[in-house]
Each structure stands twice: as C-alpha cells, then as structure tokens.
Motif scaffolding. Structure first.
Motif, PDB file in Angstrom:
ATOM      1  N   TRP A  17      42.446  47.972  27.409  1.00 45.49           N
ATOM      2  CA  TRP A  17      43.511  48.829  27.945  1.00 45.49           C
ATOM      3  C   TRP A  17      43.239  49.168  29.411  1.00 45.49           C
ATOM      4  O   TRP A  17      44.115  49.025  30.272  1.00 45.49           O
ATOM      5  CB  TRP A  17      43.598  50.103  27.104  1.00 45.49           C
ATOM      6  CG  TRP A  17      44.906  50.838  27.202  1.00 45.49           C
ATOM      7  CD1 TRP A  17      45.985  50.534  27.988  1.00 45.49           C
ATOM      8  CD2 TRP A  17      45.282  51.998  26.460  1.00 45.49           C
ATOM      9  NE1 TRP A  17      47.010  51.427  27.789  1.00 45.49           N
ATOM     10  CE2 TRP A  17      46.606  52.333  26.851  1.00 45.49           C
ATOM     11  CE3 TRP A  17      44.638  52.770  25.505  1.00 45.49           C
ATOM     12  CZ2 TRP A  17      47.269  53.448  26.323  1.00 45.49           C
ATOM     13  CZ3 TRP A  17      45.315  53.865  24.968  1.00 45.49           C
ATOM     14  CH2 TRP A  17      46.611  54.201  25.383  1.00 45.49           C
TER      15      TRP A  17
ATOM     16  N   THR B  39      44.317  60.006  18.922  1.00 52.02           N
ATOM     17  CA  THR B  39      43.399  59.160  19.681  1.00 52.02           C
ATOM     18  C   THR B  39      44.101  58.545  20.882  1.00 52.02           C
ATOM     19  O   THR B  39      43.522  58.412  21.964  1.00 52.02           O
ATOM     20  CB  THR B  39      42.829  58.052  18.778  1.00 52.02           C
ATOM     21  OG1 THR B  39      42.258  58.638  17.612  1.00 52.02           O
ATOM     22  CG2 THR B  39      41.777  57.235  19.504  1.00 52.02           C
ATOM     23  N   THR B  40      45.352  58.170  20.685  1.00 50.42           N
ATOM     24  CA  THR B  40      46.127  57.575  21.767  1.00 50.42           C
ATOM     25  C   THR B  40      46.288  58.561  22.921  1.00 50.42           C
ATOM     26  O   THR B  40      46.124  58.186  24.093  1.00 50.42           O
ATOM     27  CB  THR B  40      47.505  57.133  21.257  1.00 50.42           C
ATOM     28  OG1 THR B  40      47.331  56.173  20.211  1.00 50.42           O
ATOM     29  CG2 THR B  40      48.334  56.518  22.361  1.00 50.42           C
TER      30      THR B  40
ATOM     31  N   MET C 167      45.098  58.044  26.704  1.00 49.52           N
ATOM     32  CA  MET C 167      46.057  58.120  27.801  1.00 49.52           C
ATOM     33  C   MET C 167      45.575  59.102  28.863  1.00 49.52           C
ATOM     34  O   MET C 167      45.649  58.813  30.075  1.00 49.52           O
ATOM     35  CB  MET C 167      47.427  58.548  27.272  1.00 49.52           C
ATOM     36  CG  MET C 167      48.131  57.500  26.428  1.00 49.52           C
ATOM     37  SD  MET C 167      49.564  58.167  25.530  1.00 49.52           S
ATOM     38  CE  MET C 167      50.702  58.532  26.882  1.00 49.52           C
TER      39      MET C 167
ATOM     40  N   GLU D  87      56.214  50.471  17.256  1.00 51.55           N
ATOM     41  CA  GLU D  87      55.318  50.709  16.128  1.00 51.55           C
ATOM     42  C   GLU D  87      55.195  49.456  15.273  1.00 51.55           C
ATOM     43  O   GLU D  87      56.199  48.878  14.840  1.00 51.55           O
ATOM     44  CB  GLU D  87      55.811  51.881  15.274  1.00 51.55           C
ATOM     45  CG  GLU D  87      54.843  52.230  14.166  1.00 51.55           C
ATOM     46  CD  GLU D  87      55.073  53.627  13.601  1.00 51.55           C
ATOM     47  OE1 GLU D  87      54.279  54.045  12.749  1.00 51.55           O
ATOM     48  OE2 GLU D  87      56.043  54.293  14.012  1.00 51.55           O
TER      49      GLU D  87
ATOM     50  N   MET E  93      45.358  52.512  16.616  1.00 53.86           N
ATOM     51  CA  MET E  93      45.041  53.893  16.965  1.00 53.86           C
ATOM     52  C   MET E  93      46.131  54.829  16.481  1.00 53.86           C
ATOM     53  O   MET E  93      47.310  54.479  16.494  1.00 53.86           O
ATOM     54  CB  MET E  93      44.914  54.042  18.496  1.00 53.86           C
ATOM     55  CG  MET E  93      43.857  53.164  19.113  1.00 53.86           C
ATOM     56  SD  MET E  93      43.383  53.747  20.766  1.00 53.86           S
ATOM     57  CE  MET E  93      44.978  54.074  21.504  1.00 53.86           C
TER      58      MET E  93
ATOM     59  N   VAL F 173      56.631  53.255  22.524  1.00 57.51           N
ATOM     60  CA  VAL F 173      55.980  52.779  21.303  1.00 57.51           C
ATOM     61  C   VAL F 173      56.821  51.702  20.630  1.00 57.51           C
ATOM     62  O   VAL F 173      58.009  51.899  20.364  1.00 57.51           O
ATOM     63  CB  VAL F 173      55.758  53.948  20.321  1.00 57.51           C
ATOM     64  CG1 VAL F 173      55.223  53.434  18.985  1.00 57.51           C
ATOM     65  CG2 VAL F 173      54.816  54.978  20.928  1.00 57.51           C
TER      66      VAL F 173
ATOM     67  N   VAL G 255      52.990  49.651  23.518  1.00 58.87           N
ATOM     68  CA  VAL G 255      51.771  49.826  22.723  1.00 58.87           C
ATOM     69  C   VAL G 255      52.207  49.900  21.265  1.00 58.87           C
ATOM     70  O   VAL G 255      53.188  50.566  20.930  1.00 58.87           O
ATOM     71  CB  VAL G 255      50.995  51.095  23.109  1.00 58.87           C
ATOM     72  CG1 VAL G 255      49.842  51.340  22.139  1.00 58.87           C
ATOM     73  CG2 VAL G 255      50.455  50.989  24.540  1.00 58.87           C
TER      74      VAL G 255
ATOM     75  N   LEU H  26      51.596  51.549  18.480  1.00 61.93           N
ATOM     76  CA  LEU H  26      50.999  52.742  17.885  1.00 61.93           C
ATOM     77  C   LEU H  26      50.825  52.539  16.382  1.00 61.93           C
ATOM     78  O   LEU H  26      51.693  51.973  15.711  1.00 61.93           O
ATOM     79  CB  LEU H  26      51.904  53.949  18.142  1.00 61.93           C
ATOM     80  CG  LEU H  26      51.355  55.316  17.740  1.00 61.93           C
ATOM     81  CD1 LEU H  26      50.200  55.720  18.633  1.00 61.93           C
ATOM     82  CD2 LEU H  26      52.465  56.373  17.820  1.00 61.93           C
TER      83      LEU H  26
ATOM     84  N   THR I 259      47.135  46.447  22.197  1.00 61.83           N
ATOM     85  CA  THR I 259      46.955  46.351  20.752  1.00 61.83           C
ATOM     86  C   THR I 259      47.315  44.974  20.208  1.00 61.83           C
ATOM     87  O   THR I 259      46.993  44.659  19.065  1.00 61.83           O
ATOM     88  CB  THR I 259      47.789  47.427  20.045  1.00 61.83           C
ATOM     89  OG1 THR I 259      49.074  47.520  20.663  1.00 61.83           O
ATOM     90  CG2 THR I 259      47.121  48.789  20.149  1.00 61.83           C
TER      91      THR I 259
ATOM     92  N   GLU J 268      48.047  58.744  16.728  1.00 60.16           N
ATOM     93  CA  GLU J 268      48.650  59.485  17.842  1.00 60.16           C
ATOM     94  C   GLU J 268      47.622  60.298  18.625  1.00 60.16           C
ATOM     95  O   GLU J 268      47.603  60.277  19.871  1.00 60.16           O
ATOM     96  CB  GLU J 268      49.741  60.401  17.282  1.00 60.16           C
ATOM     97  CG  GLU J 268      50.429  61.273  18.298  1.00 60.16           C
ATOM     98  CD  GLU J 268      51.340  62.274  17.621  1.00 60.16           C
ATOM     99  OE1 GLU J 268      51.454  63.396  18.140  1.00 60.16           O
ATOM    100  OE2 GLU J 268      51.923  61.945  16.552  1.00 60.16           O
TER     101      GLU J 268
ATOM    102  N   MET K  87      54.329  56.740  27.214  1.00 60.67           N
ATOM    103  CA  MET K  87      54.230  55.457  26.521  1.00 60.67           C
ATOM    104  C   MET K  87      55.497  55.188  25.731  1.00 60.67           C
ATOM    105  O   MET K  87      56.057  56.081  25.095  1.00 60.67           O
ATOM    106  CB  MET K  87      53.033  55.504  25.566  1.00 60.67           C
ATOM    107  CG  MET K  87      52.900  54.289  24.655  1.00 60.67           C
ATOM    108  SD  MET K  87      51.672  54.600  23.364  1.00 60.67           S
ATOM    109  CE  MET K  87      50.210  54.780  24.398  1.00 60.67           C
TER     110      MET K  87
END
Length: 283
Positions: free
Chosen positions: A247, A18-19, A23, A35, A14, A33, A8, A10, A231, A16, A31
């Motif tokens: 998702w 909201t993620t 989840m 980035e 989104m 990441v 994902v 990140l 994403t 952290e 997850m």
C-alpha cells in the motif's frame, strides 16, 4: 495533501478499524470501497462475495461492510457496487442503491467473450442509462478491452466513465488504444497497478514514469485518479507478474515521482476523485 484511494477491497484482507489506522498512518483522507471477500473464482465478476441470487436467478452484489463504513465515517468512506448488467430489475435496483448513503458509483467488469461482443454491439445501454439517470459514476474494467466502452462514452457524454487499472493494457498497442479514449471529455483513467502492467522492477518503479507522462499528456491531470488496489496485488501478479507493491509503495512511488508537480499530485491523488465522485472534503 488530500489523498483519496479510489479502490480498496475492504474486508478482503482488512477490516474497517484496521483500515482507518493504516489510512491515518499513510496520510490517506478517504477511500472508495469495492467490497470483495474473494474475486469471484469460477463465477461472473459481479458475483464476487458478498452477493445474493434474486428470484430471477440474477447475481446481485451487496456491500454490507462498505455501507456500514460509509454510514459511520462518511468523510472517510464511500462505496461502489459491481452491478450485474443482466439483472432484469436493474433500474429499480440502481434506484434503490443510489439512495443509499455513501453509494457513488457502479462498476462494470467484463465477463467473457459474449459480454465483450454485447458491449461492442451497444447492447449494454441499459446499464449506462441507469447510471446516468441517477447521477452515478461508472468504473469500467476489462483486460485490454477499454475501447469496448467507447459507444457508451459517446452515447452518454455527461456520464463520467473511469477506465480501471490504466486500461489493464496487456498486449501490443493496448495502452495506445486506452489513451485514444481521452478524446471523450467524460472518460477518465484510474491509475493503478502500473508497476505490474508496465513491467517495473523495484520501488520507486522508474519504468512507469514514461507511461504516466503519456497518460497525463492525453487525459490531463484533472482526468486521472490514483488507486492503490493493494488488496488485489496477489491476483494481479498472478495475471501479469511484476513486483510486490504494498500500500505504501503504491502511494509513495507517485509522491516521489520527480516528473509530477505539487499541482499534478493534488489532482491525481485526490482532486480528480473528489470532482468526479462529487465527494467534498470534510471541513
């Protein structure tokens, strides 16, 4: 069921908090990441934001959000970095990154034809040597170019190499060439973007099932790991078309697949990632 999403971006769409909420709603335990604040438009793939430029002129990616998330929630987040194979200080940089809490993997993204030729000629051994020296995992991505990583699978038999996005097999015979890499026990397959690359129409994407069955026959369930990479869906649809995979769609078409046993799902959705990344589930 312990579910690990192995890609994902990140902070692309989104943050952290909201993620984590999403989840929890989906039942995803953890997850990995990658980035990315963009996808490196007009720059090499290892120069997606955020990155900085060294005094030698090398692009060097960083993961401030992924690192912070892993420090705050080590049971929920780990991260990788898109490592520049031409960084003149590659070994020192990887040594420093490997000591960072939550850092588990390096990602090699094919840049262009010159990079492909260098890979094929075995000229990227330093990248894979650095990963091997520091007990890291390599995620390897390049549209329909999975076989380019074969010399490195041979040269570093104890180094886990994960082929991204089903090998992104665009073109005749590309998926078969990806499956051929299963003969190397250290090669794994990341199952992601399958609805797009295999021409699925609508959830639950039944067109994907024969391809997943072939992958399971070749690699076995203990060498396939799932990722949503939701994403990046808009960018993937631009490349190869396909449905709008959200998702939840990316997860539940796997969970609803009648071909997969509970044991298959336990490995593909989480167990393989835990084993390869050496990331134990929180008690």
């Amino acid at each position: 069921m312990d579910i690990v999403d192995t890609q994902v971006h990140l902070n692309h769409w989104m943050d952290e908090a909201t993620t984590i909420a999403a989840m929890n709603a989906l039942g995803i335990s953890a997850m990995l990441v990658d980035e990315a604040w963009d996808f490196g438009e007009g720059r090499p793939p290892h120069a997606a934001l955020p990155y900085y430029v060294t005094k030698h002129g090398a692009n060097r990616p960083i993961s401030p959000g992924g690192s912070a998330a892993a420090l705050r929630h080590p049971d929920r987040f780990s991260f990788l970095l898109r490592v520049n194979p031409l960084d003149p200080e590659l070994e020192a940089w990887v040594e420093q990154a490997a000591a960072t809490p939550g850092f588990r993997a390096m990602r090699y993204l094919l840049a262009d034809k010159d990079d492909a030729a260098a890979l094929l000629a075995g000229a990227r051994m330093g990248f894979f040597q650095a990963a091997s020296d520091h007990d890291l995992v390599v995620f390897a991505g390049g549209h329909s170019h999975a076989p380019l990583f074969e010399p490195y699978a041979k040269a570093f038999p104890s180094l886990p190499i994960v082929i991204d996005h089903c090998g992104f097999p665009l073109g005749e015979g590309a998926f078969e060439r990806t499956l051929d890499l299963a003969r190397y026990p250290n090669v794994h397959l990341k199952w992601s973007h399958a609805p797009c690359v295999f021409g699925a129409k609508a959830f639950p994407y039944p067109e994907v099932r024969p391809f997943l069955n072939r992958a399971l026959e070749a690699f076995g369930r203990e060498r396939i790991m799932w990722a949503s990479d939701f994403t990046a869906e808009p960018a993937v649809r631009t490349t190869c078309g396909g449905p709008d995979v959200r998702w939840a769609d990316a997860l539940y078409y796997m969970k609803c697949n009648p071909d997969l046993s509970e044991g298959d799902l336990e490995w593909v959705l989480g167990g393989t990632a835990r084993k390869v990344l050496r990331w134990e589930q929180a008690a």
